[in-house]
Scaffold this motif. Structure first.
Motif, PDB file in Angstrom:
ATOM      1  N   VAL A   1       0.830  -1.202   0.000  1.00 10.49           N
ATOM      2  CA  VAL A   1       0.000   0.000   0.000  1.00 10.49           C
ATOM      3  C   VAL A   1       0.864   1.252   0.000  1.00 10.49           C
ATOM      4  O   VAL A   1       0.622   2.199  -0.756  1.00 10.49           O
ATOM      5  N   VAL A   2       1.895   1.274   0.828  1.00 10.26           N
ATOM      6  CA  VAL A   2       2.775   2.445   0.897  1.00 10.26           C
ATOM      7  C   VAL A   2       3.513   2.621  -0.427  1.00 10.26           C
ATOM      8  O   VAL A   2       3.642   3.742  -0.937  1.00 10.26           O
ATOM      9  N   ALA A   3       3.999   1.518  -1.010  1.00 15.55           N
ATOM     10  CA  ALA A   3       4.700   1.605  -2.298  1.00 15.55           C
ATOM     11  C   ALA A   3       3.767   2.095  -3.401  1.00 15.55           C
ATOM     12  O   ALA A   3       4.166   2.880  -4.268  1.00 15.55           O
ATOM     13  N   TRP A   4       2.513   1.621  -3.379  1.00 17.41           N
ATOM     14  CA  TRP A   4       1.516   2.087  -4.363  1.00 17.41           C
ATOM     15  C   TRP A   4       1.277   3.579  -4.226  1.00 17.41           C
ATOM     16  O   TRP A   4       1.217   4.304  -5.217  1.00 17.41           O
ATOM     17  N   ALA A   5       1.152   4.061  -2.992  1.00 19.91           N
ATOM     18  CA  ALA A   5       0.910   5.493  -2.765  1.00 19.91           C
ATOM     19  C   ALA A   5       2.047   6.346  -3.295  1.00 19.91           C
ATOM     20  O   ALA A   5       1.839   7.482  -3.723  1.00 19.91           O
ATOM     21  N   ALA A   6       3.273   5.783  -3.287  1.00 20.83           N
ATOM     22  CA  ALA A   6       4.447   6.530  -3.761  1.00 20.83           C
ATOM     23  C   ALA A   6       4.748   6.295  -5.238  1.00 20.83           C
ATOM     24  O   ALA A   6       5.668   6.910  -5.787  1.00 20.83           O
ATOM     25  N   HIS A   7       3.983   5.401  -5.880  1.00 21.65           N
ATOM     26  CA  HIS A   7       4.215   5.115  -7.305  1.00 21.65           C
ATOM     27  C   HIS A   7       4.074   6.402  -8.119  1.00 21.65           C
ATOM     28  O   HIS A   7       3.164   7.201  -7.876  1.00 21.65           O
ATOM     29  N   PRO A   8       4.943   6.659  -9.095  1.00 23.45           N
ATOM     30  CA  PRO A   8       4.875   7.910  -9.871  1.00 23.45           C
ATOM     31  C   PRO A   8       3.522   8.176 -10.515  1.00 23.45           C
ATOM     32  O   PRO A   8       3.144   9.334 -10.699  1.00 23.45           O
ATOM     33  N   LYS A   9       2.776   7.129 -10.846  1.00 24.66           N
ATOM     34  CA  LYS A   9       1.471   7.339 -11.472  1.00 24.66           C
ATOM     35  C   LYS A   9       0.348   7.518 -10.447  1.00 24.66           C
ATOM     36  O   LYS A   9      -0.789   7.739 -10.814  1.00 24.66           O
ATOM     37  N   VAL A  10       0.682   7.405  -9.182  1.00 28.35           N
ATOM     38  CA  VAL A  10      -0.250   7.727  -8.101  1.00 28.35           C
ATOM     39  C   VAL A  10       0.218   8.995  -7.399  1.00 28.35           C
ATOM     40  O   VAL A  10      -0.514   9.972  -7.285  1.00 28.35           O
ATOM     41  N   ALA A  11       1.463   8.974  -6.929  1.00 28.44           N
ATOM     42  CA  ALA A  11       2.141  10.154  -6.370  1.00 28.44           C
ATOM     43  C   ALA A  11       1.352  10.838  -5.256  1.00 28.44           C
ATOM     44  O   ALA A  11       1.293  12.049  -5.181  1.00 28.44           O
ATOM     45  N   ALA A  12       0.736  10.027  -4.399  1.00 25.22           N
ATOM     46  CA  ALA A  12       0.069  10.603  -3.231  1.00 25.22           C
ATOM     47  C   ALA A  12       1.074  10.995  -2.160  1.00 25.22           C
ATOM     48  O   ALA A  12       0.840  11.917  -1.373  1.00 25.22           O
ATOM     49  N   ILE A  13       2.186  10.260  -2.126  1.00 29.09           N
ATOM     50  CA  ILE A  13       3.288  10.584  -1.215  1.00 29.09           C
ATOM     51  C   ILE A  13       4.585  10.548  -2.003  1.00 29.09           C
ATOM     52  O   ILE A  13       4.643  10.013  -3.114  1.00 29.09           O
ATOM     53  N   GLY A  14       5.623  11.120  -1.437  1.00 22.83           N
ATOM     54  CA  GLY A  14       6.936  11.078  -2.063  1.00 22.83           C
ATOM     55  C   GLY A  14       7.677   9.807  -1.685  1.00 22.83           C
ATOM     56  O   GLY A  14       7.324   9.106  -0.725  1.00 22.83           O
ATOM     57  N   ARG A  15       8.735   9.499  -2.425  1.00 20.97           N
ATOM     58  CA  ARG A  15       9.531   8.304  -2.140  1.00 20.97           C
ATOM     59  C   ARG A  15      10.101   8.347  -0.722  1.00 20.97           C
ATOM     60  O   ARG A  15      10.241   7.317  -0.069  1.00 20.97           O
ATOM     61  N   HIS A  16      10.420   9.543  -0.242  1.00 21.96           N
ATOM     62  CA  HIS A  16      10.992   9.671   1.098  1.00 21.96           C
ATOM     63  C   HIS A  16       9.977   9.356   2.198  1.00 21.96           C
ATOM     64  O   HIS A  16      10.355   9.186   3.361  1.00 21.96           O
ATOM     65  N   GLU A  17       8.693   9.256   1.833  1.00 20.00           N
ATOM     66  CA  GLU A  17       7.650   8.991   2.813  1.00 20.00           C
ATOM     67  C   GLU A  17       7.251   7.521   2.895  1.00 20.00           C
ATOM     68  O   GLU A  17       6.277   7.170   3.554  1.00 20.00           O
ATOM     69  N   THR A  18       8.018   6.653   2.254  1.00 17.88           N
ATOM     70  CA  THR A  18       7.695   5.226   2.325  1.00 17.88           C
ATOM     71  C   THR A  18       8.092   4.626   3.674  1.00 17.88           C
ATOM     72  O   THR A  18       7.692   3.498   3.991  1.00 17.88           O
ATOM     73  N   VAL A  19       8.866   5.352   4.448  1.00 21.61           N
ATOM     74  CA  VAL A  19       9.184   4.947   5.816  1.00 21.61           C
ATOM     75  C   VAL A  19       8.889   6.135   6.725  1.00 21.61           C
ATOM     76  O   VAL A  19       8.974   7.291   6.306  1.00 21.61           O
ATOM     77  N   PRO A  20       8.554   5.892   7.995  1.00 18.96           N
ATOM     78  CA  PRO A  20       8.214   7.015   8.875  1.00 18.96           C
ATOM     79  C   PRO A  20       9.441   7.828   9.267  1.00 18.96           C
ATOM     80  O   PRO A  20      10.552   7.287   9.333  1.00 18.96           O
ATOM     81  N   PRO A  21       9.264   9.115   9.529  1.00 14.19           N
ATOM     82  CA  PRO A  21      10.366   9.926  10.030  1.00 14.19           C
ATOM     83  C   PRO A  21      10.831   9.405  11.389  1.00 14.19           C
ATOM     84  O   PRO A  21      10.103   8.683  12.080  1.00 14.19           O
ATOM     85  N   ALA A  22      12.004   9.786  11.762  1.00 18.33           N
ATOM     86  CA  ALA A  22      12.564   9.340  13.043  1.00 18.33           C
ATOM     87  C   ALA A  22      11.624   9.729  14.187  1.00 18.33           C
ATOM     88  O   ALA A  22      11.158  10.863  14.267  1.00 18.33           O
ATOM     89  N   GLY A  23      11.343   8.760  15.039  1.00 15.31           N
ATOM     90  CA  GLY A  23      10.512   9.006  16.203  1.00 15.31           C
ATOM     91  C   GLY A  23       9.027   8.853  15.977  1.00 15.31           C
ATOM     92  O   GLY A  23       8.248   8.939  16.930  1.00 15.31           O
ATOM     93  N   VAL A  24       8.570   8.671  14.720  1.00 15.95           N
ATOM     94  CA  VAL A  24       7.141   8.524  14.424  1.00 15.95           C
ATOM     95  C   VAL A  24       6.808   7.038  14.332  1.00 15.95           C
ATOM     96  O   VAL A  24       7.403   6.322  13.525  1.00 15.95           O
ATOM     97  N   PRO A  25       5.878   6.554  15.137  1.00 18.41           N
ATOM     98  CA  PRO A  25       5.514   5.127  15.075  1.00 18.41           C
ATOM     99  C   PRO A  25       4.931   4.766  13.703  1.00 18.41           C
ATOM    100  O   PRO A  25       4.285   5.585  13.046  1.00 18.41           O
ATOM    101  N   TRP A  26       5.134   3.515  13.332  1.00 22.07           N
ATOM    102  CA  TRP A  26       4.662   3.067  12.023  1.00 22.07           C
ATOM    103  C   TRP A  26       3.143   3.205  11.888  1.00 22.07           C
ATOM    104  O   TRP A  26       2.641   3.565  10.839  1.00 22.07           O
ATOM    105  N   HIS A  27       2.393   2.926  12.954  1.00 18.26           N
ATOM    106  CA  HIS A  27       0.931   2.954  12.795  1.00 18.26           C
ATOM    107  C   HIS A  27       0.431   4.376  12.547  1.00 18.26           C
ATOM    108  O   HIS A  27      -0.504   4.586  11.770  1.00 18.26           O
ATOM    109  N   LEU A  28       1.062   5.368  13.176  1.00 16.99           N
ATOM    110  CA  LEU A  28       0.665   6.754  12.917  1.00 16.99           C
ATOM    111  C   LEU A  28       1.095   7.191  11.518  1.00 16.99           C
ATOM    112  O   LEU A  28       0.368   7.916  10.827  1.00 16.99           O
ATOM    113  N   HIS A  29       2.284   6.739  11.113  1.00 19.57           N
ATOM    114  CA  HIS A  29       2.751   7.070   9.757  1.00 19.57           C
ATOM    115  C   HIS A  29       1.822   6.470   8.706  1.00 19.57           C
ATOM    116  O   HIS A  29       1.501   7.111   7.702  1.00 19.57           O
ATOM    117  N   PHE A  30       1.377   5.243   8.939  1.00 16.97           N
ATOM    118  CA  PHE A  30       0.493   4.586   7.979  1.00 16.97           C
ATOM    119  C   PHE A  30      -0.834   5.338   7.868  1.00 16.97           C
ATOM    120  O   PHE A  30      -1.368   5.514   6.763  1.00 16.97           O
TER     121      PHE A  30
END
Length: 252
Positions: free
Chosen positions: A187-216
């Motif tokens: 799902v995260v990879a799909w959201a970052a796919h260039p033809k979807v581009a809902a998020i950037g490639r840098h957003e496929t993992v959470p920022p430091a200190g942000v839990p995965w469930h909140l990032h998702f």
């Protein structure tokens, strides 16, 4: 077989006519105002029976400029309608565009006669005057238009299945392994796919200190924002439907 009838924007038409109108609106870059649809036997005396069957529609243009009225007629003709601007000077009616879908299986006798008049470059009225609309589309049909303008396929992304259980778990848990972890990653990879581009490639993992469930949840909100959906952060609130359009299968 007869055309499949539907009520669309409070107007009785058939599916073929609706598809043609949607295409014409796209060419015109705006929606039309519908005054009268099809299958309206005896509904309007001035229509001379042309709306008794399918494929017939009247569009209100009283508030449009002359250029806009002509553009609407042109758009309709481009997708396969026999279409004319009707004016108060021609009869007891307001400014409107009268259109008949060429090749409709349910045309009334009057509508079919108007199509023949159109192909003879006439105005479709009782006086059999010369056509007064934009020329060049007398042989166009909806089928010819579709052949020249095929619908583009959905953007290509890998065909995979996504578990609703995994998506619910991902909203409240950080550690995910096995098939469910793979579903979240898809799902995260799909959201970052260039033809979807809902998020950037840098957003496929959470920022430091942000839990995965909140990032998702934030990823889902950005997907919903991209597709103009309510931003709930819940997968089933429209995100699942969008992924289906891209070739994914949603499972329990």
């Amino acid at each position: 077989m007869p055309e499949a009838r539907i009520v669309w924007r409070k107007t009785l038409l058939n599916k073929r006519t609706v598809a043609m109108l949607i295409a014409a609106e796209k060419i015109y870059h705006s929606k039309f105002k519908y005054l009268q649809g099809s299958y309206n036997k005896g509904g309007v005396e001035a229509s001379a029976g042309t709306h008794d069957g399918g494929g017939a529609v009247d569009i209100g243009v009283a508030s449009q400029s002359p250029a806009q009225r002509r553009a609407i007629v042109l758009a309709l003709r481009q997708v396969g309608f026999a279409a004319w601007l009707r004016t108060p000077a021609q009869g007891r009616w307001p400014y409107h565009v009268h259109a008949i879908a060429i090749g409709d299986k349910d045309l009334s006798r009057g509508a079919a006669a108007q199509v023949l008049e159109y192909k003879r470059k006439r105005n479709g009225l009782a006086n059999r005057g010369a056509d007064d609309g934009p020329p060049g589309y007398y042989s166009m049909t909806w089928e010819l238009y579709l052949k020249a303008h095929p619908a583009p396929p959905p953007p290509a992304v890998p065909d995979s299945s996504i578990s609703l259980g995994a998506m619910a778990y991902a909203r409240t848990h950080d550690a995910m392994t096995g098939a469910w972890g793979a579903d979240r990653a898809r799902v995260v990879a799909w959201a970052a796919h260039p033809k979807v581009a809902a998020i950037g490639r840098h957003e496929t993992v959470p920022p430091a200190g942000v839990p995965w469930h909140l990032h998702f949840q934030q990823v889902l909100r950005k997907v919903q924002l991209k597709f103009k959906l309510p931003q709930t952060g819940i997968f089933v609130d429209g995100v699942d439907d969008q992924m289906k359009r891209y070739g994914y299968t949603i499972t329990a």
